[in-house]
Design an enzyme around this catalytic site. Structure first.
Site, PDB file in Angstrom:
ATOM      1  N   VAL A 170       0.817  -1.217   0.000  1.00 41.94           N
ATOM      2  CA  VAL A 170       0.000   0.000   0.000  1.00 41.94           C
ATOM      3  C   VAL A 170       0.852   1.268   0.000  1.00 41.94           C
ATOM      4  CG1 VAL A 170      -1.790   1.287   1.231  1.00 41.94           C
ATOM      5  CG2 VAL A 170      -1.878  -1.218   1.174  1.00 41.94           C
ATOM      6  N   CYS A 171       1.906   1.285   0.808  1.00 42.78           N
ATOM      7  CA  CYS A 171       2.720   2.501   0.953  1.00 42.78           C
ATOM      8  C   CYS A 171       3.851   2.600  -0.064  1.00 42.78           C
ATOM      9  CB  CYS A 171       3.310   2.573   2.356  1.00 42.78           C
ATOM     10  SG  CYS A 171       2.114   2.470   3.698  1.00 42.78           S
ATOM     11  N   LEU A 172       4.418   1.472  -0.465  1.00 45.94           N
ATOM     12  CA  LEU A 172       5.605   1.485  -1.331  1.00 45.94           C
ATOM     13  C   LEU A 172       5.278   1.352  -2.809  1.00 45.94           C
ATOM     14  CD1 LEU A 172       8.622   1.261  -2.048  1.00 45.94           C
ATOM     15  CD2 LEU A 172       8.520  -1.142  -1.357  1.00 45.94           C
TER      16      LEU A 172
END
Length: 256
Positions: A170-172
């Site tokens: 989700v973040c990377l």
């Protein structure tokens, strides 16, 4: 005392690399012999334009996405507190090195007043200016979709981006893919990231591979950037490793 421990840590690390070289020499897998290097001078090789081998401390920006005290609890790939502490050790090591080496660093967070919580408190000590200038997103999931974040990355003036996000999937992956599409040479740091599930980790690596984004972990990435232990910024590497207890973690073993 700290300087002594750092010196011993550096000696131990270099001794370890020397032992590996000796072992490979015995098996015939080592590089040219001393005699060969005397008759065949080493050629200076240009770094490639893309991939992890293009990165140096001088031409790269470090991008850290959503390393928050609550978000780490969503990284279901991590089995226990020990693995969560390892992730935090690696991100602190990378942050210390980048700061000491003079690399531009961009921090961003998501909804700090909600379940995600604030960024890791250590960033305030390690990266005080960058922490103060962090991009605080108010709901945007793909960090690259936040104009303030994308503009901050562009403002570093660096073509090469070393990116880590707390949750890999989700973040990377989303900002890494977006930056790659914009023309940046992106390398993903996967030991400062962990997916929401083991299956999420597998699919994330597939997506990164398909996009031509190399994946690396902190120690080989930094040593690749150094190129030589006599590099002017090698001290930043050994200092970061020493302060974060990495040599002791190596000795303990069973790292993620």
């Amino acid at each position: 005392m700290q300087d002594t421990e750092l010196t011993l840590g550096r000696r131990g690390f270099l001794a370890g690399t020397g032992a590996v070289a000796a072992a490979t020499a015995l098996t015939g897998l080592a590089g040219p012999t001393a005699a060969q290097t005397q008759t065949q001078p080493m050629e200076t090789k240009m770094r490639p334009e893309t991939g992890f081998r293009a990165l140096t401390a001088e031409n790269t920006a470090l991008i850290l996405v959503d390393h928050q005290v609550g978000t780490i609890g969503w990284a279901g790939e991590l089995a226990n507190d020990d693995e969560r502490n390892q992730l935090k050790m690696w991100v602190r090591t990378m942050a210390r090195f980048a700061k000491a080496a003079g690399m531009p660093i961009v921090l961003t967070s998501s909804l700090e007043t909600e379940a995600q919580g604030p960024l890791l408190p250590e960033f305030q000590e390690i990266l005080p200016e960058e922490y103060a200038a962090r991009i605080q997103r108010q709901g945007v999931i793909n960090a690259w979709d936040d104009p303030a974040f994308a503009d901050a990355v562009r403002a570093t003036g660096k073509k090469n981006l070393l990116i880590g996000g707390l949750t890999t999937d989700v973040c990377l992956v989303p900002p890494a893919l977006s930056a790659k599409e914009e023309g940046f040479n992106v390398v993903a740091l996967v030991d400062i990231s962990a997916a929401t599930t083991r299956l999420g980790a597998q699919t994330s690596l597939t997506l990164l591979n398909n996009a031509g984004i190399d994946q690396m972990v902190v120690v080989p990435m930094i040593t690749s950037m150094l190129g030589d232990y006599k590099s002017p910024v090698s001290g930043a590497f050994f200092e970061a490793m020493g302060k974060e207890g990495v040599f002791e973690a190596f000795a303990k073993g069973n790292l993620r």
